[in-house]
Write an enzyme that holds these catalytic residues in place. Structure first.
Site, PDB file in Angstrom:
ATOM      1  N   ASP A 119       0.874  -1.240   0.065  1.00 52.72           N
ATOM      2  CA  ASP A 119       0.200   0.039   0.119  1.00 52.72           C
ATOM      3  C   ASP A 119       0.840   1.181  -0.029  1.00 52.72           C
ATOM      4  O   ASP A 119       1.729   1.645   0.987  1.00 52.72           O
ATOM      5  CB  ASP A 119      -0.886  -0.207   1.245  1.00 52.72           C
ATOM      6  CG  ASP A 119      -1.753   1.074   1.266  1.00 52.72           C
ATOM      7  OD1 ASP A 119      -1.947   1.924   0.182  1.00 52.72           O
ATOM      8  OD2 ASP A 119      -2.767   1.179   2.203  1.00 52.72           O
ATOM      9  N   ASP A 340      -1.797   7.055  -6.580  1.00 51.62           N
ATOM     10  CA  ASP A 340      -2.139   6.123  -5.553  1.00 51.62           C
ATOM     11  C   ASP A 340      -2.236   4.789  -6.133  1.00 51.62           C
ATOM     12  O   ASP A 340      -3.461   4.568  -6.889  1.00 51.62           O
ATOM     13  CB  ASP A 340      -3.188   6.581  -4.710  1.00 51.62           C
ATOM     14  CG  ASP A 340      -3.475   5.720  -3.506  1.00 51.62           C
ATOM     15  OD1 ASP A 340      -2.594   5.095  -3.248  1.00 51.62           O
ATOM     16  OD2 ASP A 340      -4.690   5.786  -2.948  1.00 51.62           O
TER      17      ASP A 340
END
Length: 462
Positions: A119, A340
């Site tokens: 992540d 992202d």
């Protein structure tokens, strides 16, 4: 939650799994993606975009209260620095209907394998873990995989009385309770989608295998040993690998060993399982990956931590620059944009979303619009006879002159057989816009932390 649509979904996400050895004699670290063909029955497109919107809401709250923070220099590990890079092959895959990356990481001494969500918007690396073993439970066979901290000679908890616990780790949700000075520092780590994990902080050794059969070890990596975790995201994983920009993230720690950078390449989200995609620590030049002309733009660090921000100038559609207020992209105000991998759709705040959607809809008026319940995906249509060449090209322009021009399939996305949607979601203003991983597909992305730059280039990712 399943999507109320008459067709099986084709909305694909990518999963990463680390393989033990490097390929073709090049030392370094590379991760390959694995594609699976069936979505988990409890998950679907609507659930995925719902998770996206919760995540973006949390990012926007960070923007509204943002304060420029200190920069983190990728520190060398015990004076040692690896400048070369290598690859760990994986295969692309789809599973669970959530936009995640899963990696296998070796943790502890001797090393134990755990499967973690990679992540870029998270800074804590943690795993489901057994810290202390008491009584008859110690000899029982585990029904689920956990990191056995009690079997690692390098596992060292952080005292709850330390300044590190009480001050430095406050942003990582360290708890104030401290029954005795030598008790471990505890955390209650919360994610933007409502998932959470409880555990204790420790310093631990992380091991990478090199192509020459040697081992590269990172010592004193901050990890979390979690006794419990809740959230659908953790069903397929043992924990999370924190690759965000933070002094305690694995990305910053590993950058000190592998040339100050990491990168990944995402194949088309509908690719067959024999097509590879990669996550790389170190320079991409020494691994077997073909990239067409890498462009660079400034990577703005320390503004919306732990996310990676970029300076956007505007968006054009069909060579026409859209009328989007400059404050939408102002990182020093209440706007900005981030890249992202943990968000699937590209999310634009309202002042940018409306003109982008209006410009793209004009080319789709000849197709029947469909009334489908897919959360924030506003515009879906019957795609029979669709030709991507009729859609004007969208370009993201950066302040320093760099241009990112994704293929049409990255923003006119497949939702089901015969159904396509404009792959944008709207976010409230003020707030941040997000370039999601579907928009990033078929491109190589390099996060150079040492030089504060983001590199990107068209690639088949093989």
């Amino acid at each position: 939650m399943a999507v109320s649509m008459p067709y099986p979904l084709l909305f694909i996400v990518f999963l990463l799994f680390i393989i033990a050895d490097f390929v073709n004699g090049h030392p370094g670290v590379k991760y390959q993606l694995i594609r699976r063909h069936d979505l988990h029955p409890k998950w679907g497109l609507r659930q995925l975009v719902h998770s996206d919107m919760i995540r973006v809401g949390a990012i926007s709250r960070k923007v509204r209260r943002q304060v420029r923070e200190d920069r983190y220099e990728p520190a060398c590990n015990n004076g040692s620095r690896e400048h070369s890079s290598g690859e760990l092959p994986m295969h692309s895959g789809a599973d669970y209907g959530v936009g995640l990356y899963l990696v296998k990481l070796r943790v502890g001494s001797p090393a134990q394998k755990v499967v973690l969500i990679a992540d870029t918007g998270s800074d804590l690396t943690w795993s489901k873990c057994r810290y202390k073993c008491r009584g008859a439970r110690c000899g029982r066979r585990q029904r689920r995989r956990v990191f056995r901290a009690d079997r690692s000679s390098s596992f060292r908890t952080l005292p709850c009385s330390s300044t590190t616990c009480k001050t430095d780790l406050a942003n990582l949700f360290s708890l104030s309770r401290c029954p005795s000075p030598l008790d471990p520092c505890s955390y209650d780590y919360r994610y933007s989608d409502g998932s959470a994990t409880l555990g204790v902080f420790a310093n631990e050794t992380v091991t990478f295998s090199l192509a020459n059969r040697r081992k590269a070890r990172l010592h004193d990596v901050l990890v979390g040993c979690s006794e419990s975790a809740r959230g659908q995201s953790f069903v397929a994983a043992d924990g999370v690998m924190g690759l965000g920009y933070s002094n305690y993230s694995l990305a910053v720690k590993a950058a000190g060993r592998f040339g100050g950078k990491f990168s990944y390449c995402l194949v088309d989200h509908l690719s067959p399982k024999n097509v590879s995609s990669y996550l790389i620590f170190g320079s991409h030049k020494e691994v077997n990956i073909s990239v067409v002309r890498i462009r660079y733009t400034e990577l703005v660090l320390g503004v919306i931590n732990p996310f990676y921000a970029v300076n956007v100038k505007g968006i054009s559609v069909g060579s026409i620059m859209l009328d989007i207020p400059a404050e939408v992209w102002d990182l020093n105000g209440v706007g900005g944009a981030i890249v992202d991998s943990g968000t699937s759709l590209t999310v634009l705040t309202q002042p940018a979303y409306q003109p982008v959607m209006a410009a793209l809809r004009q080319s789709l008026l000849g197709f029947k619009r469909l009334d489908l319940d897919i959360g924030p995906l506003e515009y879906c249509f019957n795609s029979t006879g669709f030709d991507a060449a009729t859609v004007p090209r969208l370009v993201l322009h950066f302040v320093d002159g760099a241009r990112f021009e994704p293929p049409v399939k990255s923003y006119v996305i497949d939702a089901a057989p015969g159904v396509k949607c404009l792959g944008f979601a709207a976010a409230a203003w003020p707030g941040a816009s997000v370039v999601g991983n579907i928009m990033q597909q078929n491109h190589f992305w390099e996060f150079d932390l040492g030089k504060s730059r983001l590199g990107f280039g068209t690639s088949s990712c093989v």
